[in-house]
Write a protein that holds these residues in place. Structure first.
Motif, PDB file in Angstrom:
ATOM      1  N   GLY A  10      11.868  25.892  29.656  1.00  9.30           N
ATOM      2  CA  GLY A  10      12.457  24.638  29.216  1.00  9.30           C
ATOM      3  C   GLY A  10      12.814  23.774  30.412  1.00  9.30           C
ATOM      4  N   LEU A  11      13.230  22.586  30.159  1.00 15.44           N
ATOM      5  CA  LEU A  11      13.673  21.708  31.235  1.00 15.44           C
ATOM      6  C   LEU A  11      15.051  22.129  31.710  1.00 15.44           C
ATOM      7  CD1 LEU A  11      12.871  18.099  30.101  1.00 15.44           C
ATOM      8  CD2 LEU A  11      12.021  19.305  32.090  1.00 15.44           C
ATOM      9  N   SER A  12      15.267  22.087  32.978  1.00 16.35           N
ATOM     10  CA  SER A  12      16.616  22.359  33.456  1.00 16.35           C
ATOM     11  C   SER A  12      17.450  21.091  33.229  1.00 16.35           C
ATOM     12  CB  SER A  12      16.591  22.715  34.927  1.00 16.35           C
ATOM     13  OG  SER A  12      16.390  21.556  35.688  1.00 16.35           O
ATOM     14  N   THR A  13      18.687  21.259  32.876  1.00 16.32           N
ATOM     15  CA  THR A  13      19.527  20.079  32.687  1.00 16.32           C
ATOM     16  C   THR A  13      20.021  19.609  34.049  1.00 16.32           C
ATOM     17  OG1 THR A  13      21.202  21.695  32.164  1.00 16.32           O
ATOM     18  CG2 THR A  13      20.384  20.368  30.340  1.00 16.32           C
ATOM     19  N   THR A  14      19.945  18.354  34.260  1.00 15.74           N
ATOM     20  CA  THR A  14      20.301  17.814  35.565  1.00 15.74           C
ATOM     21  C   THR A  14      21.434  16.812  35.384  1.00 15.74           C
ATOM     22  OG1 THR A  14      18.034  18.081  36.266  1.00 15.74           O
ATOM     23  CG2 THR A  14      19.375  16.575  37.541  1.00 15.74           C
ATOM     24  N   GLN A  15      22.396  16.911  36.249  1.00 12.20           N
ATOM     25  CA  GLN A  15      23.506  15.971  36.221  1.00 12.20           C
ATOM     26  C   GLN A  15      23.021  14.600  36.693  1.00 12.20           C
ATOM     27  OE1 GLN A  15      26.887  16.779  35.551  1.00 12.20           O
ATOM     28  NE2 GLN A  15      26.134  18.753  34.843  1.00 12.20           N
ATOM     29  N   VAL A  16      23.233  13.632  35.898  1.00 17.60           N
ATOM     30  CA  VAL A  16      22.827  12.291  36.300  1.00 17.60           C
ATOM     31  C   VAL A  16      24.064  11.493  36.700  1.00 17.60           C
ATOM     32  CG1 VAL A  16      21.614  10.202  35.591  1.00 17.60           C
ATOM     33  CG2 VAL A  16      20.870  12.414  34.745  1.00 17.60           C
ATOM     34  N   LEU A  17      24.036  10.986  37.878  1.00 14.34           N
ATOM     35  CA  LEU A  17      25.208  10.272  38.389  1.00 14.34           C
ATOM     36  C   LEU A  17      25.298   8.870  37.786  1.00 14.34           C
ATOM     37  CD1 LEU A  17      24.714  11.363  42.088  1.00 14.34           C
ATOM     38  CD2 LEU A  17      26.359  12.305  40.442  1.00 14.34           C
ATOM     39  N   GLY A  18      26.471   8.316  37.826  1.00 14.59           N
ATOM     40  CA  GLY A  18      26.706   6.996  37.250  1.00 14.59           C
ATOM     41  C   GLY A  18      25.789   5.917  37.799  1.00 14.59           C
ATOM     42  N   ALA A  19      25.626   5.912  39.113  1.00  8.71           N
ATOM     43  CA  ALA A  19      24.776   4.898  39.736  1.00  8.71           C
ATOM     44  C   ALA A  19      23.350   5.005  39.215  1.00  8.71           C
ATOM     45  CB  ALA A  19      24.792   5.055  41.249  1.00  8.71           C
ATOM     46  N   ALA A  20      22.900   6.249  39.050  1.00 12.24           N
ATOM     47  CA  ALA A  20      21.544   6.462  38.562  1.00 12.24           C
ATOM     48  C   ALA A  20      21.389   5.944  37.135  1.00 12.24           C
ATOM     49  CB  ALA A  20      21.184   7.941  38.636  1.00 12.24           C
ATOM     50  N   LEU A  21      22.470   6.036  36.354  1.00 14.91           N
ATOM     51  CA  LEU A  21      22.414   5.535  34.980  1.00 14.91           C
ATOM     52  C   LEU A  21      22.135   4.046  34.945  1.00 14.91           C
ATOM     53  CD1 LEU A  21      25.239   7.386  33.011  1.00 14.91           C
ATOM     54  CD2 LEU A  21      22.780   7.348  32.515  1.00 14.91           C
ATOM     55  N   GLY A  22      22.767   3.303  35.844  1.00 17.44           N
ATOM     56  CA  GLY A  22      22.534   1.861  35.932  1.00 17.44           C
ATOM     57  C   GLY A  22      21.083   1.570  36.266  1.00 17.44           C
ATOM     58  N   LYS A  23      20.549   2.315  37.205  1.00 20.52           N
ATOM     59  CA  LYS A  23      19.143   2.115  37.590  1.00 20.52           C
ATOM     60  C   LYS A  23      18.212   2.502  36.454  1.00 20.52           C
ATOM     61  CE  LYS A  23      19.596   2.394  42.571  1.00 20.52           C
ATOM     62  NZ  LYS A  23      19.262   3.102  43.793  1.00 20.52           N
ATOM     63  N   ARG A  24      18.585   3.586  35.772  1.00 21.24           N
ATOM     64  CA  ARG A  24      17.754   4.009  34.642  1.00 21.24           C
ATOM     65  C   ARG A  24      17.673   2.907  33.605  1.00 21.24           C
ATOM     66  NH1 ARG A  24      18.545   9.680  31.909  1.00 21.24           N
ATOM     67  NH2 ARG A  24      17.226  10.108  33.705  1.00 21.24           N
ATOM     68  N   ALA A  25      18.814   2.308  33.287  1.00 20.90           N
ATOM     69  CA  ALA A  25      18.818   1.234  32.297  1.00 20.90           C
ATOM     70  C   ALA A  25      17.953   0.068  32.778  1.00 20.90           C
ATOM     71  CB  ALA A  25      20.255   0.774  32.044  1.00 20.90           C
ATOM     72  N   ALA A  26      18.054  -0.247  34.055  1.00 22.28           N
ATOM     73  CA  ALA A  26      17.272  -1.367  34.587  1.00 22.28           C
ATOM     74  C   ALA A  26      15.779  -1.081  34.500  1.00 22.28           C
ATOM     75  CB  ALA A  26      17.687  -1.655  36.036  1.00 22.28           C
ATOM     76  N   VAL A  27      15.383   0.136  34.858  1.00 22.08           N
ATOM     77  CA  VAL A  27      13.958   0.498  34.788  1.00 22.08           C
ATOM     78  C   VAL A  27      13.493   0.496  33.336  1.00 22.08           C
ATOM     79  CG1 VAL A  27      12.255   2.327  35.185  1.00 22.08           C
ATOM     80  CG2 VAL A  27      14.010   1.882  36.879  1.00 22.08           C
ATOM     81  N   ASP A  28      14.289   1.132  32.464  1.00 18.66           N
ATOM     82  CA  ASP A  28      13.915   1.190  31.043  1.00 18.66           C
ATOM     83  C   ASP A  28      13.724  -0.206  30.466  1.00 18.66           C
ATOM     84  OD1 ASP A  28      13.961   3.940  31.012  1.00 18.66           O
ATOM     85  OD2 ASP A  28      15.933   4.111  30.049  1.00 18.66           O
ATOM     86  N   ASP A  29      14.677  -1.090  30.763  1.00 22.47           N
ATOM     87  CA  ASP A  29      14.589  -2.452  30.230  1.00 22.47           C
ATOM     88  C   ASP A  29      13.342  -3.161  30.728  1.00 22.47           C
ATOM     89  OD1 ASP A  29      16.927  -1.978  28.944  1.00 22.47           O
ATOM     90  OD2 ASP A  29      18.209  -3.198  30.266  1.00 22.47           O
ATOM     91  N   CYS A  30      13.087  -3.002  32.005  1.00 20.44           N
ATOM     92  CA  CYS A  30      11.935  -3.684  32.607  1.00 20.44           C
ATOM     93  C   CYS A  30      10.621  -3.158  32.020  1.00 20.44           C
ATOM     94  CB  CYS A  30      11.971  -3.490  34.124  1.00 20.44           C
ATOM     95  SG  CYS A  30      10.640  -4.342  34.990  1.00 20.44           S
ATOM     96  N   LEU A  31      10.509  -1.828  31.893  1.00 25.28           N
ATOM     97  CA  LEU A  31       9.280  -1.236  31.339  1.00 25.28           C
ATOM     98  C   LEU A  31       9.071  -1.712  29.900  1.00 25.28           C
ATOM     99  CD1 LEU A  31       9.674   2.447  32.672  1.00 25.28           C
ATOM    100  CD2 LEU A  31       8.024   0.757  33.501  1.00 25.28           C
ATOM    101  N   LYS A  32      10.183  -1.796  29.174  1.00 26.31           N
ATOM    102  CA  LYS A  32      10.115  -2.226  27.778  1.00 26.31           C
ATOM    103  C   LYS A  32       9.682  -3.692  27.693  1.00 26.31           C
ATOM    104  CE  LYS A  32      12.615  -1.768  23.486  1.00 26.31           C
ATOM    105  NZ  LYS A  32      13.918  -1.806  22.833  1.00 26.31           N
ATOM    106  N   ALA A  33      10.295  -4.515  28.535  1.00 30.67           N
ATOM    107  CA  ALA A  33       9.961  -5.943  28.520  1.00 30.67           C
ATOM    108  C   ALA A  33       8.496  -6.158  28.868  1.00 30.67           C
ATOM    109  CB  ALA A  33      10.870  -6.697  29.502  1.00 30.67           C
ATOM    110  N   ALA A  34       7.958  -5.313  29.725  1.00 33.63           N
ATOM    111  CA  ALA A  34       6.557  -5.463  30.126  1.00 33.63           C
ATOM    112  C   ALA A  34       5.602  -4.721  29.192  1.00 33.63           C
ATOM    113  CB  ALA A  34       6.379  -4.960  31.557  1.00 33.63           C
TER     114      ALA A  34
END
Ligand SMILES: Cc1cc2nc3c(=O)[nH]c(=O)nc-3n(C[C@H](O)[C@H](O)[C@H](O)COP(=O)(O)OP(=O)(O)OC[C@H]3O[C@@H](n4cnc5c(N)ncnc54)[C@H](O)[C@@H]3O)c2cc1C
Ligand SMILES: *[C@@H]1O[C@H](CO)[C@@H](O)[C@H](O)[C@H]1NC(C)=O
Ligand SMILES: *[C@@H]1O[C@H](CO)[C@@H](O)[C@H](O)[C@H]1NC(C)=O
Ligand SMILES: *[C@@H]1O[C@H](CO)[C@@H](O)[C@H](O)[C@H]1NC(C)=O
Ligand SMILES: *[C@@H]1O[C@H](CO)[C@@H](O)[C@H](O)[C@H]1NC(C)=O
Ligand SMILES: *[C@@H]1O[C@H](CO)[C@@H](O)[C@H](O)[C@H]1NC(C)=O
Length: 493
Positions: A10-34
């Motif tokens: 299975g996938l190992s669970t990885t702690q995602v830091l707060g800063a990374a969450l902001g970047k994740r949202a930005a990437v997700d939004d951009c990929l979706k918009a495109a």
């Protein structure tokens, strides 16, 4: 070695830091918009694409884009740059150190394996190959479309991209060279999101850099490969190599002399050894009688003999070394928990051969808790197309090397032990301790997670490194295509 196993972890669970969450949202939004196709976190596709070849090095991407066009790749690179996250291509996913993930958590993965069309132009015999194609599929298509081929490694699931961008050695390479020698053009998405075509005459610096160190300079979307006519018949074989600790140096020197001075071009061969076997294996472009004549001078000196020799058609020979189904696309999963190292050597004789052989017999043969092997490929020599190729034409730095050795140590169940690393580290250190720096290097396609960034760049790229650093500074100064051993930009190198 191409051993098929099934995906169980299975996938190992990885702690995602707060800063990374902001970047994740930005990437997700951009990929979706495109409107770029992505894997939904937690979905079956995400699990398959986030499963590394080597579970010892499991990382969690910030997002996984699954492009089906050059425009998608371009937009994904642009989204990563805007969001301030690193981005890496993953093609066949066979990196030993998960470099398609960027070798760490939090990168945007551009998973290319939905793009695997292969089209042979019957007039020019040039094949257009999409970047997510696996070796077994490209070989099958080239043969079916026109009985053509280019040289490459044996395992069908390996991606043409990672393989050919960093070398690409296999059972036709002594006769025909590396996979990268057969690339005549590439369409690439650069760090500034522009799409360029590169060849010997268009963007020639980029063409030089991509063929040897491709993961550092962009995401290749498509290749043009020249091809050769696949022979109607070849002969695959194994031969014994009666090698002991006592005669080891003498036998290694006989092998070296043969590969260096008299091994015919048509013979492609390696010494393959594990804890309980030592043998030669290879492929001869000719028949069994021709193989006997070709090997006689070596077998005469080593006391070995041909154990198996089989003449077959081209696809059958590829299938033999594929150890399973040849024509593979997606989905494809193969996992092994490994630690691997490599050496490219100008020779192995005298003290270095003695150190290598002593370690093999005194230490390696006694390791019973894991399964190891090494493959010592006849990479160079007087009749090798790699040696005889143009050394300045690509950034691949090891055409002068006689041998390409892969050391592979595998843990069958559970985690690789922290005490395990010294086994191969010491083997390599013993082998190189008497060698001059110019006599050895390493091969990034057998990526080694233990090397510091500085050492990795030096051993992988040797004399090509300064020019690569200048090109990196020109094309990717912000290191968008970063991984822990990627080339450091330096305009003044
Ligand atoms: C079972 C097995 C057998 C092997 N046999 C051989 C062999 O016989 N001969 C040999 O020479 N090697 C062999 N290899 C090594 C293999 O060549 C490398 O691991 C190769 O890099 C894998 O390519 P990939 O596309 O599958 O890997 P990936 O993990 O997808 O990528 C490897 C690297 O290439 C980069 N990359 C991928 N696609 C692109 C792209 N389109 N543009 C830019 N960069 C890209 C990635 O970012 C990463 O840095 C073998 C490996 C395995 C696991
Ligand atoms: C591959 O080719 C087929 C047939 O031309 C086409 O329908 C498909 O869209 C192509 N796939 C990609 C990823 O380009
Ligand atoms: C992107 O980089 C390439 C190579 O340096 C350059 O030729 C091109 O003009 C750049 N494009 C943009 C839009 O900046
Ligand atoms: C090796 O070759 C020599 C010279 O041709 C020959 O005399 C000898 O018998 C051969 N030895 C073997 C083991 O074939
Ligand atoms: C012996 O090995 C060295 C590198 O270790 C190499 O440069 C040299 O060419 C080899 N000698 C022979 C006779 O092959
Ligand atoms: C050679 O290997 C041994 C372990 O067998 C190790 O102790 C030694 O440090 C190694 N030598 C070198 C030069 O690395």
């Amino acid at each position: 070695m191409c051993r098929l196993t099934f995906f169980l972890l299975g996938l190992s669970t990885t702690q995602v830091l707060g800063a990374a969450l902001g970047k994740r949202a930005a990437v997700d939004d951009c990929l979706k918009a495109a409107s770029i196709p992505v894997d939904t976190p937690g979905s079956a596709d995400w699990k398959a694409d986030a499963a590394p070849y080597n579970p010892r090095l499991t990382y969690t991407p910030v997002a996984i884009a699954v492009p089906t066009s050059i425009e998608h790749i371009q937009a994904a690179v642009s989204c990563a740059a805007k969001a301030g996250v690193k981005v890496n291509a993953k093609a066949g996913g066979h990196s030993y150190t998960s470099l398609g993930f960027g070798g760490e958590d939090g990168h945007l993965m551009v998973q290319l394996d939905r793009m695997y069309n292969v089209t042979l132009d019957k007039k020019t015999n040039i094949a257009t190959v999409q970047a997510g194609t696996r070796l077994g599929h490209v070989a099958t298509e080239l043969y079916n479309q026109g009985q053509r081929a280019f040289p490459h490694g044996t395992c069908p699931g390996v991606g043409v991209s990672g393989h050919a961008l960093h070398g690409g050695f296999g059972m036709s390479s002594h006769l025909y060279g590396l996979a990268l020698d057969w690339i005549v053009g590439m369409t690439v998405v650069l760090a500034n999101s522009s799409v360029v075509h590169t060849s010997e005459t268009e963007n020639p610096d980029l063409f030089w850099a991509l063929r040897g160190a491709g993961s550092n300079f962009g995401i290749v979307a498509q290749y043009e490969f020249k091809t050769f006519a696949a022979p109607s018949s070849v002969t695959y074989f194994t031969a014994s190599m009666p090698l002991t600790k006592a005669n080891g140096v003498e036998r290694m020197e006989a092998l070296e002399d043969y590969i260096k001075n008299s091994m015919p071009a048509e013979l492609n061969m390696r010494l393959f050894a594990g804890s309980s076997f030592t043998q030669l294996e290879g492929q001869f472009f000719g028949d069994v009688a021709g193989l006997r004549i070709a090997l006689a001078p070596l077998l005469n000196k080593t006391g070995g003999s041909i154990q198996m020799a089989q003449s077959t058609g081209w696809i059958e020979a590829l299938t033999h070394y594929a150890n399973g189904k040849l024509d593979v696309t997606r989905p494809y999963s193969l996992q092994e928990t490994i630690y691997s190292k490599s050496l490219e050597l100008t020779g192995l004789n005298g003290t270095a051969a003695k150190d290598f052989v002593n370690y093999w017999f005194d230490t390696a043969k006694n390791l019973k808790t894991r399964s190891w092997y090494f493959q010592l490929d006849a990479h160079g020599g007087k009749n090798s197309a790699i040696t005889n190729g143009n050394h300045a034409s690509s950034s691949y730095a090891h055409r002068d090397k006689l041998y390409l050795i892969q050391f592979y140590d595998r843990q069958y169940s559970g985690a690789y032990p922290s005490t395990g690393y010294s086994f191969l580290d010491n083997w390599v250190a013993n082998t190189t301790s008497s060698l001059a720096k110019a006599d050895w290097g390493m091969y990034i396609n057998y990526a080694d997670s233990s090397l510091s960034r500085a050492t990795a760049q030096q051993v992988y790229y040797g004399t090509s490194l300064p020019r690569l650093q200048r090109i990196k500074a020109a094309l990717d100064p912000q290191e968008l295509f970063f991984y822990p051993q990627s080339i450091q930009p330096n305009a003044a190198a």
